[in-house]
Scaffold this motif. Structure first.
Motif, PDB file in Angstrom:
ATOM      1  N   LEU A  36       0.936  -1.265   0.013  1.00  0.00           N
ATOM      2  CA  LEU A  36       0.084   0.162   0.093  1.00  0.00           C
ATOM      3  C   LEU A  36       0.694   1.158   0.069  1.00  0.00           C
ATOM      4  O   LEU A  36       1.831   1.188   0.608  1.00  0.00           O
ATOM      5  N   PRO A  37       0.411   2.482  -0.617  1.00  0.00           N
ATOM      6  CA  PRO A  37       1.009   3.551  -0.730  1.00  0.00           C
ATOM      7  C   PRO A  37       1.534   4.006   0.935  1.00  0.00           C
ATOM      8  O   PRO A  37       0.456   3.833   1.664  1.00  0.00           O
ATOM      9  N   GLY A  38       2.757   4.675   1.116  1.00  0.00           N
ATOM     10  CA  GLY A  38       2.937   5.137   2.324  1.00  0.00           C
ATOM     11  C   GLY A  38       3.119   6.495   2.407  1.00  0.00           C
ATOM     12  O   GLY A  38       2.677   7.481   1.745  1.00  0.00           O
ATOM     13  N   GLY A  39       4.085   6.874   3.313  1.00  0.00           N
ATOM     14  CA  GLY A  39       4.480   8.191   3.721  1.00  0.00           C
ATOM     15  C   GLY A  39       4.065   9.610   2.524  1.00  0.00           C
ATOM     16  O   GLY A  39       3.113  10.188   2.654  1.00  0.00           O
ATOM     17  N   GLN A  40       4.996   9.522   1.535  1.00  0.00           N
ATOM     18  CA  GLN A  40       5.026  10.681   0.610  1.00  0.00           C
ATOM     19  C   GLN A  40       3.358  10.779   0.086  1.00  0.00           C
ATOM     20  O   GLN A  40       3.097  11.395  -0.352  1.00  0.00           O
ATOM     21  N   LEU A  41       3.110   9.539  -0.706  1.00  0.00           N
ATOM     22  CA  LEU A  41       1.981   9.487  -1.176  1.00  0.00           C
ATOM     23  C   LEU A  41       0.671   9.720  -0.495  1.00  0.00           C
ATOM     24  O   LEU A  41      -0.319  10.371  -0.981  1.00  0.00           O
ATOM     25  N   ILE A  42       0.559   9.453   0.923  1.00  0.00           N
ATOM     26  CA  ILE A  42      -0.462   9.496   1.930  1.00  0.00           C
ATOM     27  C   ILE A  42      -0.513  11.221   1.867  1.00  0.00           C
ATOM     28  O   ILE A  42      -1.545  12.040   1.735  1.00  0.00           O
ATOM     29  N   GLU A  43       0.999  11.872   2.297  1.00  0.00           N
ATOM     30  CA  GLU A  43       0.703  13.156   2.319  1.00  0.00           C
ATOM     31  C   GLU A  43       0.248  14.170   1.104  1.00  0.00           C
ATOM     32  O   GLU A  43      -0.582  14.842   1.210  1.00  0.00           O
ATOM     33  N   ASP A  44       0.646  13.412  -0.130  1.00  0.00           N
ATOM     34  CA  ASP A  44      -0.031  14.027  -1.483  1.00  0.00           C
ATOM     35  C   ASP A  44      -1.255  14.117  -1.430  1.00  0.00           C
ATOM     36  O   ASP A  44      -2.240  15.150  -1.969  1.00  0.00           O
ATOM     37  N   GLN A  45      -1.905  12.721  -0.918  1.00  0.00           N
ATOM     38  CA  GLN A  45      -3.547  12.680  -0.755  1.00  0.00           C
ATOM     39  C   GLN A  45      -4.183  13.808   0.005  1.00  0.00           C
ATOM     40  O   GLN A  45      -5.025  14.341  -0.298  1.00  0.00           O
ATOM     41  N   LEU A  46      -3.536  13.964   1.293  1.00  0.00           N
ATOM     42  CA  LEU A  46      -4.155  14.718   2.161  1.00  0.00           C
ATOM     43  C   LEU A  46      -3.829  16.158   1.788  1.00  0.00           C
ATOM     44  O   LEU A  46      -4.665  16.970   1.824  1.00  0.00           O
ATOM     45  N   ARG A  47      -2.859  16.695   0.826  1.00  0.00           N
ATOM     46  CA  ARG A  47      -2.744  17.744   0.281  1.00  0.00           C
ATOM     47  C   ARG A  47      -4.077  18.313  -0.630  1.00  0.00           C
ATOM     48  O   ARG A  47      -4.458  19.302  -0.866  1.00  0.00           O
ATOM     49  N   GLN A  48      -4.337  17.023  -1.598  1.00  0.00           N
ATOM     50  CA  GLN A  48      -5.506  17.201  -2.442  1.00  0.00           C
ATOM     51  C   GLN A  48      -6.630  17.407  -1.575  1.00  0.00           C
ATOM     52  O   GLN A  48      -7.579  18.349  -2.187  1.00  0.00           O
ATOM     53  N   LEU A  49      -6.689  17.058  -0.511  1.00  0.00           N
ATOM     54  CA  LEU A  49      -7.941  16.973   0.287  1.00  0.00           C
ATOM     55  C   LEU A  49      -8.319  18.768   0.497  1.00  0.00           C
ATOM     56  O   LEU A  49      -9.549  19.159   0.616  1.00  0.00           O
ATOM     57  N   MET A  50      -7.209  19.420   0.848  1.00  0.00           N
ATOM     58  CA  MET A  50      -7.203  20.808   1.182  1.00  0.00           C
ATOM     59  C   MET A  50      -8.049  21.513   0.211  1.00  0.00           C
ATOM     60  O   MET A  50      -8.567  22.557   0.146  1.00  0.00           O
ATOM     61  N   ARG A  51      -8.083  21.053  -1.105  1.00  0.00           N
ATOM     62  CA  ARG A  51      -8.720  21.704  -2.326  1.00  0.00           C
ATOM     63  C   ARG A  51     -10.164  21.173  -2.621  1.00  0.00           C
ATOM     64  O   ARG A  51     -10.732  21.728  -3.494  1.00  0.00           O
ATOM     65  N   GLN A  52     -10.393  20.233  -1.891  1.00  0.00           N
ATOM     66  CA  GLN A  52     -11.746  19.543  -2.015  1.00  0.00           C
ATOM     67  C   GLN A  52     -12.848  20.143  -0.894  1.00  0.00           C
ATOM     68  O   GLN A  52     -12.622  20.373   0.210  1.00  0.00           O
ATOM     69  N   ASP A  53     -14.182  20.264  -1.370  1.00  0.00           N
ATOM     70  CA  ASP A  53     -15.057  20.642  -0.593  1.00  0.00           C
ATOM     71  C   ASP A  53     -15.540  19.640   0.488  1.00  0.00           C
ATOM     72  O   ASP A  53     -15.858  20.030   1.664  1.00  0.00           O
ATOM     73  N   GLU A  54     -15.858  18.291   0.218  1.00  0.00           N
ATOM     74  CA  GLU A  54     -16.184  17.333   1.139  1.00  0.00           C
ATOM     75  C   GLU A  54     -15.323  16.181   0.841  1.00  0.00           C
ATOM     76  O   GLU A  54     -15.153  15.519  -0.244  1.00  0.00           O
ATOM     77  N   TRP A  55     -14.882  15.577   1.971  1.00  0.00           N
ATOM     78  CA  TRP A  55     -14.242  14.259   2.147  1.00  0.00           C
ATOM     79  C   TRP A  55     -14.389  13.631   3.243  1.00  0.00           C
ATOM     80  O   TRP A  55     -14.875  14.575   4.393  1.00  0.00           O
ATOM     81  N   GLY A  56     -13.918  12.467   3.440  1.00  0.00           N
ATOM     82  CA  GLY A  56     -13.972  11.791   4.718  1.00  0.00           C
ATOM     83  C   GLY A  56     -12.758  10.724   4.859  1.00  0.00           C
ATOM     84  O   GLY A  56     -12.040  10.437   3.936  1.00  0.00           O
ATOM     85  N   ILE A  57     -12.319  10.826   6.133  1.00  0.00           N
ATOM     86  CA  ILE A  57     -11.150   9.979   6.428  1.00  0.00           C
ATOM     87  C   ILE A  57     -11.467   8.781   7.585  1.00  0.00           C
ATOM     88  O   ILE A  57     -12.224   9.170   8.365  1.00  0.00           O
ATOM     89  N   VAL A  58     -11.092   7.311   6.999  1.00  0.00           N
ATOM     90  CA  VAL A  58     -11.385   6.536   8.076  1.00  0.00           C
ATOM     91  C   VAL A  58      -9.703   6.168   8.461  1.00  0.00           C
ATOM     92  O   VAL A  58      -9.134   5.590   7.652  1.00  0.00           O
ATOM     93  N   TYR A  59      -9.455   6.211   9.734  1.00  0.00           N
ATOM     94  CA  TYR A  59      -8.214   6.080  10.160  1.00  0.00           C
ATOM     95  C   TYR A  59      -8.242   5.041  11.019  1.00  0.00           C
ATOM     96  O   TYR A  59      -8.956   4.962  12.102  1.00  0.00           O
ATOM     97  N   ALA A  60      -7.540   3.707  10.856  1.00  0.00           N
ATOM     98  CA  ALA A  60      -7.615   2.485  11.543  1.00  0.00           C
ATOM     99  C   ALA A  60      -6.286   1.950  11.997  1.00  0.00           C
ATOM    100  O   ALA A  60      -5.322   2.002  11.356  1.00  0.00           O
TER     101      ALA A  60
END
Length: 194
Positions: A36-60
């Motif tokens: 599975l994607p790790g560190g940098q790829l997760i950070e990139d995805q989270l940065r993209q969230l900053m530009r979206q209106d609605e999103w959700g995270i499941v942290y397990a």
């Protein structure tokens, strides 16, 4: 990682070096156990969230994973992580969307980035799948009694429950967020509280 015999073609050498660099880069971006994607790829995805209106995270996270690996060993622990990666994928296939992101944060922590309205159904399905399948990673006696017996630091026997999931849910409603660090702090806090 590779070899080439003499005499060699310069273009072939360039392609092989480029391929080796690409493989090395991808391996550093993904977890070698789960794929599975790790560190940098997760950070990139989270940065993209900053530009979206609605999103959700499941942290397990997997509760009592360290106790499990202390008793059953590193290899058994890796099998549990691969099991978790598999059920994350199955859960997103069943309850998520094609645009959802699954990542391996580290050790026994995982993240799903999805739509705001899907975090609850995904968390419920993930918990159900985990509880149904985790018992197969224990020996028969431990499964039957519902706990492991471990030695603490003073050599006393202690009962430790079987592994379970701790899940935190975070959505845009928990914001506003100024940066990805705030998102990860809220998600981590929600997981610890979950």
């Amino acid at each position: 990682d590779d070899y080439i015999t003499k005499p060699f073609d310069l273009e072939e050498l360039k392609l092989r070096v480029k391929s080796a660099i690409t493989r090395a880069t991808m391996q550093s971006l993904t977890n070698p156990t789960t794929g599975l994607p790790g560190g940098q790829l997760i950070e990139d995805q989270l940065r993209q969230l900053m530009r979206q209106d609605e999103w959700g995270i499941v942290y397990a996270g997997i509760q009592r994973f360290d106790a499990f690996t202390d008793v059953y060993g590193f290899v058994a622990g890796e099998e549990v992580l691969r099991f978790m990666a598999m059920i994350l994928g199955q859960t997103v296939d069943d309850k998520g969307t094609a645009n959802d992101f699954i990542g391996h944060v580290g050790n026994d922590d995982f993240i799903i980035i999805t739509e705001k309205d899907l975090v609850g159904p995904i968390a419920d399905e993930l918990t159900q799948r985990f509880n149904k399948g985790i018992g197969t990673h224990y020996d028969w006696q431990t499964r039957e009694q519902g706990y492991m017996v471990v030695q603490d630091d003073e050599d006393n026997e202690k009962k430790v429950e079987l592994m379970s999931l701790s899940i935190g849910l975070t959505t845009t409603d928990d914001g506003p967020f100024a940066d990805i660090r705030e998102i990860t702090e809220v998600a981590s806090s929600a997981r610890r509280g979950g």
